[in-house]
Design a protein around this motif. Structure first.
Motif, mmCIF file in Angstrom:
data_model
loop_
_atom_site.group_PDB
_atom_site.id
_atom_site.type_symbol
_atom_site.label_atom_id
_atom_site.label_comp_id
_atom_site.label_asym_id
_atom_site.label_seq_id
_atom_site.Cartn_x
_atom_site.Cartn_y
_atom_site.Cartn_z
ATOM 1 N N HIS A 110 39.259 34.120 51.677
ATOM 2 C CA HIS A 110 40.068 33.264 52.557
ATOM 3 C C HIS A 110 39.630 31.801 52.487
ATOM 4 O O HIS A 110 40.417 30.885 52.679
ATOM 5 N N GLN A 111 38.367 31.586 52.152
ATOM 6 C CA GLN A 111 37.892 30.194 52.023
ATOM 7 C C GLN A 111 38.452 29.562 50.737
ATOM 8 O O GLN A 111 38.838 28.393 50.732
ATOM 9 N N THR B 48 41.248 30.385 49.378
ATOM 10 C CA THR B 48 42.676 30.104 49.672
ATOM 11 C C THR B 48 42.786 28.802 50.468
ATOM 12 O O THR B 48 43.661 27.975 50.214
ATOM 13 N N ALA B 49 41.886 28.637 51.447
ATOM 14 C CA ALA B 49 41.921 27.434 52.295
ATOM 15 C C ALA B 49 41.763 26.178 51.439
ATOM 16 O O ALA B 49 42.525 25.212 51.595
ATOM 17 N N PHE B 50 40.796 26.179 50.527
ATOM 18 C CA PHE B 50 40.575 24.980 49.705
ATOM 19 C C PHE B 50 41.782 24.700 48.796
ATOM 20 O O PHE B 50 42.153 23.551 48.599
ATOM 21 N N LEU C 182 44.888 25.514 49.504
ATOM 22 C CA LEU C 182 45.962 24.979 50.375
ATOM 23 C C LEU C 182 45.681 23.531 50.767
ATOM 24 O O LEU C 182 46.592 22.709 50.836
ATOM 25 N N LEU C 183 44.399 23.228 51.016
ATOM 26 C CA LEU C 183 44.048 21.837 51.377
ATOM 27 C C LEU C 183 44.327 20.889 50.206
ATOM 28 O O LEU C 183 44.789 19.766 50.397
#
Lengths: 374, 48
Positions: A4-5, A7-9, A11-12
């Motif tokens: 999930h981290q 994915t977060a990066f 998306l950012l």
């Protein structure tokens, strides 16, 4: 790194990319179109020369001054008070690029609310630019918003009490034509209004004209709105225009509608204050899809239907109301106002040479009167 | 002064959003956070 981290990066990173491209698009609205002043321009100033409080602010704007050899009257022309009313702005640009003044003085501010040119109204879908053909190729012009950019003036209060004491809705605090006579230490829009009052005062303008447009369903259209101190001048202008075949009406500036140019310029600066309105299809609420073509040719099926139903205050057919017609109307009105001023006050003569002929503008368009891009 | 306070407020909320997106485990919640983040970043940079 957990899934999930990662994915977060990702998306950012995507958000940063969207910001980059969207930001670049928004920043193109801050670009100013080229204006090529006529060789007869006497001096180019800035609003901040009249009110230093505007220096280096987005409200600062160019002031073009044409001065004749002989003494005479002084005329101030404002375009772009509302940057989504292109006929006023284009008329001012046409004058800056063509005019020669042999008697009296003419002061032109094409982008009266410069900040309003730097953004577009949200959710309106208006084009950012429109182009006009000149003999040397197309030239683009900004289509802005009625109000000052909220980036430059924030926040809007719920209720706005303008400098003349009128209570209005909060967003109107960003409307230049509700902010007169302005405030020296007020919000940006009030400072712009204050600077324009300084121009009128310092240059001792005998006649000040604010060029506007409005929706065809708005009752004050194809009209000369006048302060009571210029009633006689407005009447003479009306007769001149009607003799030329220009259908126009008179509207007296209501004394209790405060903060508008035609009211406060007359009350506070004691100049003859006049506001001119033409009918702009792209400005109206009944229009179909907004586009640069609509701004230029003013043709719209919905407006034709509205005209058939008797809902409009101007004639409207399949030919629409083109930008060249609206500019031509402003030019004819300005010419009639100057001639009326001379007729009523022979000492206030203003001799305008090279003024684009309104009938010719209607025939051949605006482009031939614009300087080709350099 | 009000402009500076406003900037700090937007900056604070932007950091919170970024932190939320990193910690959040559900993809659709992360995506929603990122969409809001775009507006905050454009506002923070005084672009829109």
């Amino acid at each position: 790194m957990k899934k999930h981290q990662a994915t977060a990066f990702l998306l950012l990173l995507l958000a940063a990319l969207v910001c980059f491209f969207a930001g670049r698009e928004f920043l193109t609205m801050h670009e100013e179109e080229a204006v090529y002043p006529s060789p007869h321009l006497t001096i180019k100033k800035r609003l901040s020369d009249y009110f230093p409080g505007l220096k280096n602010s987005p409200g600062d704007s160019s002031v073009y001054i044409f001065e004749g050899q002989k003494m005479g009257g002084t005329l101030l022309i404002l375009g772009g008070t509302h940057p989504n009313e292109p006929a006023g702005f284009i008329t001012a640009v046409l004058l800056v690029e063509n005019l020669e003044v042999t008697q009296g003085k003419v002061i032109i501010v094409p982008r009266a609310n410069n900040s309003g040119f730097m953004h577009s109204d949200p959710q309106e879908g208006n084009p950012q630019r429109y182009s006009l053909s000149t003999p040397g190729g197309p030239r683009w012009f900004r289509y802005g918003s009625r109000l000052t950019n909220p980036i430059h003036q924030w926040p809007d209060s719920v209720l706005y009490v303008n400098p003349a004491g009128q209570k209005l809705s909060g967003t109107e605090s960003r409307n230049l034509n509700r902010s007169y006579p302005g405030r020296k230490h007020g919000k940006l829009t009030e400072k712009i209004a204050y600077a324009i009052m300084q121009v009128i005062d310092n240059e001792k303008a005998d006649l000040a004209v604010d060029l506007h447009e409005a929706a065809p369903e708005y009752p004050v259209i194809n009209a000369i709105v006048f302060h009571e101190n210029s009633a006689e001048l407005a009447a003479v202008t009306l007769m001149t225009l009607q003799m030329e075949g220009v259908d126009i009406r008179l509207e007296a500036s209501p004394p209790n509608l405060r903060g508008l140019s035609h009211r406060e310029w007359g009350d506070f600066a004691k100049t003859r204050a006049v506001l001119l309105e033409t009918a702009n299809t792209s400005h109206g609420r009944l229009k179909g899809r907004p586009s640069a073509t609509l701004i230029i040719n003013g043709k719209d099926k919905n407006y034709m239907k509205a005209a058939q139903l008797g809902l409009l205050f101007v004639p409207f057919d399949e030919d629409g109301i083109s930008l060249k017609q609206r500019v031509s109307r402003h030019l004819a009105s300005l010419r009639a106002l100057v001639s009326g001023l001379h007729e009523l006050h022979p000492d206030l003569c203003i001799q305008l040479d090279n003024l684009p002929n309104p009938i010719e503008v209607q025939k051949v368009g605006i482009g031939p009167y614009l300087t080709p891009s350099k | 002064m009000i402009q500076i306070i406003y900037h700090f407020l937007v900056l604070y909320l932007t950091f919170h959003l970024i932190w939320f997106v990193i910690r959040e485990k559900k993809f659709w919640n992360q995506l929603s956070g990122v969409i809001v983040l775009i507006m905050f970043l454009l506002r923070l940079l005084l672009i829109k």
